[in-house]
Design an enzyme around this catalytic site. Structure first.
Site, PDB file in Angstrom:
ATOM      1  CB  ALA A  34       5.208  33.897 103.936  1.00 41.35           C
ATOM      2  CG  ASP A  55       6.764  25.654  96.476  1.00 39.02           C
ATOM      3  OD1 ASP A  55       7.896  25.806  97.530  1.00 39.02           O
ATOM      4  OD2 ASP A  55       7.337  24.011  97.344  1.00 39.02           O
ATOM      5  CE  LYS A  81       4.644  24.883 101.007  1.00 41.31           C
ATOM      6  NZ  LYS A  81       5.118  25.531 101.706  1.00 41.31           N
ATOM      7  CB  CYS A 166      26.305  39.967  93.795  1.00 41.09           C
ATOM      8  SG  CYS A 166      27.973  38.434  94.248  1.00 41.09           S
ATOM      9  CB  CYS A 183       9.959  29.341 110.085  1.00 42.55           C
ATOM     10  SG  CYS A 183      10.200  30.806 108.958  1.00 42.55           S
ATOM     11  CB  CYS A 243      33.091  39.468  95.667  1.00 42.70           C
ATOM     12  SG  CYS A 243      31.372  38.404  94.800  1.00 42.70           S
TER      13      CYS A 243
HETATM   14 ZN   LIG Z   1      29.935  39.932  94.692  1.00 38.47          ZN
END
Ligand SMILES: [Zn+2]
Length: 341
Positions: A34, A55, A81, A166, A183, A243
């Site tokens: 979508a 895809d 797709k 990020c 979904c 991180c």
């Molecule tokens: Zn990060």
């Protein structure tokens, strides 16, 4: 310059220079559901140089409610797709290049598929792929635009390495979206996907024309049913000191030697199986063999085989999507029985 882009060139944010810059850019769209259908359509019309569409799935009837590039004829033709989208989009704008890749993005093919991308647009439906994209983008300083929707709610955020937090920074502070449903269990209305994809496309225009001052910074969350718009600014998404991706440069999702053999597909009651040897299948030969065991339909892109309540879709690279089960063992059993390990 083509008359085709005249109205966009007139717009103060783009101009002649912006359009010229845009026409030199390659965008890779990962996932053509979508979100992907809408953002691909907008980007192709804007006149970028090249759009690559990746895809792994084929079109089903329940996609037509919100995946705006597909129609009933595509389903009759069993088109993947990426292929159906490429055909439609190339007709929309013959001045640019549109390429399709029927593939599952994973650590073994990500370098090849994304190497010449100036920008990556997220149209995926799962966290594993997004973490993989994030690792690749942080490592290679490639910007990407996160997008996700479920029900009437959507999220989007620009990730511009060394300029913004990020995806992993953000997830330290925001509970993983979508982990409580898919979904398939929660449903989705088409307008939210269309809206989030439109925002992604607008942000793409800014990033591709190097208008970084105008780029939206932080996470945007919109609920179209409850009429809520929330914004979490980049400054509030505290860069956590440790991180793993953008601070420690430890790219664990790229480092997996072998991608996971099986993936449960979001909202599909289906399992994807990936052969480890990346073998090439002769679909015509396989079709002849499978004709004897069940109802099949096939073209040069895939074979679909119906057996009882299950359906197997097999692609030339040996990849298979087994629908009708969420049980990995059942899926592997069916694959071993009919395709062969
Ligand atoms: Zn990060």
């Amino acid at each position: 310059m083509s008359e085709r882009y005249a109205r966009q060139v007139l717009f103060y944010g783009i101009g002649k220079e912006g359009q010229k810059t845009l026409m030199e850019k390659t965008v890779v769209l990962i996932g053509c559901g979508a979100l992907g259908c809408t953002s691909a359509n907008l980007l192709v019309r804007s006149g970028i140089k090249c759009l690559k569409i990746i895809d792994r799935d084929y079109i089903e009837e329940s996609n037509l409610q919100r995946q705006s590039l597909f129609d009933e004829e595509d389903i009759k033709q069993n088109l993947p797709k990426a292929v159906a989208a490429q055909k439609k989009l190339q007709k929309t704008n013959s001045l640019i290049r549109v390429e399709s890749f029927v593939a599952d993005l994973n650590p073994s093919n990500i370098e090849t598929l994304l190497q010449d991308a100036h920008l990556i647009v997220d149209g995926t439906d799962n966290f594993e792929t997004r973490f993989l994209i994030n690792d690749y983008c942080v490592k290679n300083s490639t910007p990407w635009i996160y997008g996700a929707c479920i029900g009437s709610t959507g999220l989007t955020m620009n990730i511009i390495p060394s300029k913004t937090p990020c995806f992993r920074c953000m997830l330290e502070h925001v509970p993983p979206f979508g982990t409580t449903g898919t979904c398939d269990t929660e449903g989705i209305i088409a307008p939210i996907a269309s809206l989030i994809a439109s925002i992604q496309a607008a942000e793409a225009l800014k990033i591709l024309t190097n208008k970084y001052d105008d780029v939206s910074k932080g996470l945007l969350k919109i609920d179209l049913w409850r009429n809520e718009i929330k914004r979490m600014f980049a400054e509030d998404i505290i860069d956590i000191a440790d991180c793993l991706a953008c601070r420690q440069h430890h790219y664990e999702f790229l480092k997996k030697d072998v991608c996971s053999m099986t993936t449960t597909l979001c909202g599909r009651n289906a399992i994807q199986l990936l052969p480890l040897n990346g073998s090439k299948l002769d679909l015509t030969k396989l079709a002849t063999r499978l004709e004897k065991v069940g109802k099949i339909s096939y073209n040069s892109f895939l074979i679909r085989l119906k057996i009882d309540k299950y359906e197997l879709a097999v692609f030339p690279d040996g990849r298979s999507i087994i629908s009708g089960t969420n049980d990995v063992a059942t899926a592997k059993g069916l694959y071993a029985k009919y395709i062969g390990m």
